[in-house]
Design an enzyme around this catalytic site. Structure first.
Site, PDB file in Angstrom:
ATOM      1  N   ASP A  16      43.854  33.041  46.535  1.00  0.00           N
ATOM      2  CA  ASP A  16      42.442  32.696  46.491  1.00  0.00           C
ATOM      3  C   ASP A  16      42.210  31.825  45.247  1.00  0.00           C
ATOM      4  OD1 ASP A  16      39.611  32.918  46.899  1.00  0.00           O
ATOM      5  OD2 ASP A  16      39.581  34.460  45.342  1.00  0.00           O
ATOM      6  N   ASP A  28      38.427  30.864  43.799  1.00  0.00           N
ATOM      7  CA  ASP A  28      37.260  31.354  43.044  1.00  0.00           C
ATOM      8  C   ASP A  28      37.432  32.804  42.604  1.00  0.00           C
ATOM      9  OD1 ASP A  28      35.668  29.089  43.032  1.00  0.00           O
ATOM     10  OD2 ASP A  28      34.788  29.549  44.987  1.00  0.00           O
ATOM     11  N   ASP A  49      40.434  38.545  45.058  1.00  0.00           N
ATOM     12  CA  ASP A  49      39.499  39.373  44.289  1.00  0.00           C
ATOM     13  C   ASP A  49      38.382  39.987  45.126  1.00  0.00           C
ATOM     14  OD1 ASP A  49      38.112  36.864  44.647  1.00  0.00           O
ATOM     15  OD2 ASP A  49      36.737  37.486  43.062  1.00  0.00           O
TER      16      ASP A  49
HETATM   17 MG   LIG Z   1      37.409  34.855  45.266  1.00  0.00          MG
END
Ligand SMILES: [Mg+2]
Length: 272
Positions: free
Chosen positions: A13, A15, A219
């Site tokens: 990922d 961001d 996340d």
């Molecule tokens: Mg993310």
């Protein structure tokens, strides 16, 4: 677990994971990325970001590996990357593009209808001017322009009470669309997700290398489907210091917020 073997693929990922939460920079991971690359490790972005946004980080980190845009909406592969023929939907700017998501215009039309019928006022990137995207994301103007170039998904900034948000998400489901929650926003698609895209791309990597070892780093809930497809799923800490709550076999919850966690995890797993 430590991995020394060749043919390691990291699906990551961007961001809130590889990029700094506040300024979106990839500075903290740059050195490690270059070390991993020198060892032949393949790093694949798998992000809700658009193709145009991801191309900036690809160029900053000097990566030529395939990447997955808009939460699994499409896979972009440099046309000479794999030494064999495979199926793709179109060639665009030197990429073979495998499209898994519904075209943006159709998604946007359905969202517009939901808003109109229910007299709602939620807003997506396509409803916002560049200034508004800058304001809610903290991106600079150029990056905000790139974030608006959506092809397969819409990013919604849902604010208000939990009850209001649940109602909107329900209408989205009724309209035949799917939603998932990313680091900051809700992503709306036709049902394409990171996991499906990882599966398709892994098929190609396995055709080239036979056995591969896979790591996934994320996340947020929009990463769960990706993490479920890899050998070693890793969650970094969110800006709050917490980890997202998910039950996956072999899950590594690593110390460190965003890129600090990314560096910790990959340093340990790859014994760099
Ligand atoms: Mg993310």
């Amino acid at each position: 677990m430590n991995l020394k073997s060749k043919n390691v693929i990291i699906f990551t990922d961007l961001d809130g994971t590889m990029l700094d939460y506040r300024d979106y920079s990839c500075g903290k991971v740059a050195l490690l990325v270059s070390k991993l690359k020198n060892r032949g490790v393949i790093i694949v972005f798998c992000s809700s970001k658009t193709r145009a946004e991801q191309e900036i980080y690809r160029s900053q980190l000097k990566l030529n590996s395939p990447f997955i845009s808009e939460n699994g909406g499409a896979i972009f592969i440099d046309k000479n990357y794999f030494p064999f023929n495979y199926e793709y939907h179109k060639i665009d700017s030197g990429y073979h593009v495998i499209e898994l998501g519904m075209p943006y215009r159709k998604i946007k039309d359905r969202l517009d209808k939901i808003r109109e019928i229910n007299n709602l006022s939620f807003r997506g990137f396509g409803d916002m001017g560049v200034n508004e995207v800058v304001e809610i994301t903290g991106l600079d103007r150029v990056s905000a322009e790139l974030a608006k170039k959506r092809d397969y998904s819409e990013s919604l900034n849902l604010t208000g009470s939990e009850k209001d948000i649940v109602f909107i998400l329900k209408q989205i489901e009724i309209a035949g669309l799917k939603w998932t929650r990313g680091t900051r926003f809700y992503s709306i698609s036709s049902g394409s997700d990171k996991g499906k895209a990882v599966r398709v791309l892994l098929g190609l990597f396995k055709r080239e290398y036979g056995l591969v070892s896979t790591i996934g780093v994320g996340d947020s809930p929009n990463d769960f489907s990706m993490l479920a497809e890899v050998d070693i799923p890793v969650l970094v800490q969110k800006i709050s210091g917490n980890w997202e709550d998910v039950d996956l076999p072999n899950l590594h919850k690593v110390e460190g917020i965003g890129p600090d966690g990314w560096v910790n995890a990959l340093t340990n797993l790859m014994m760099v």
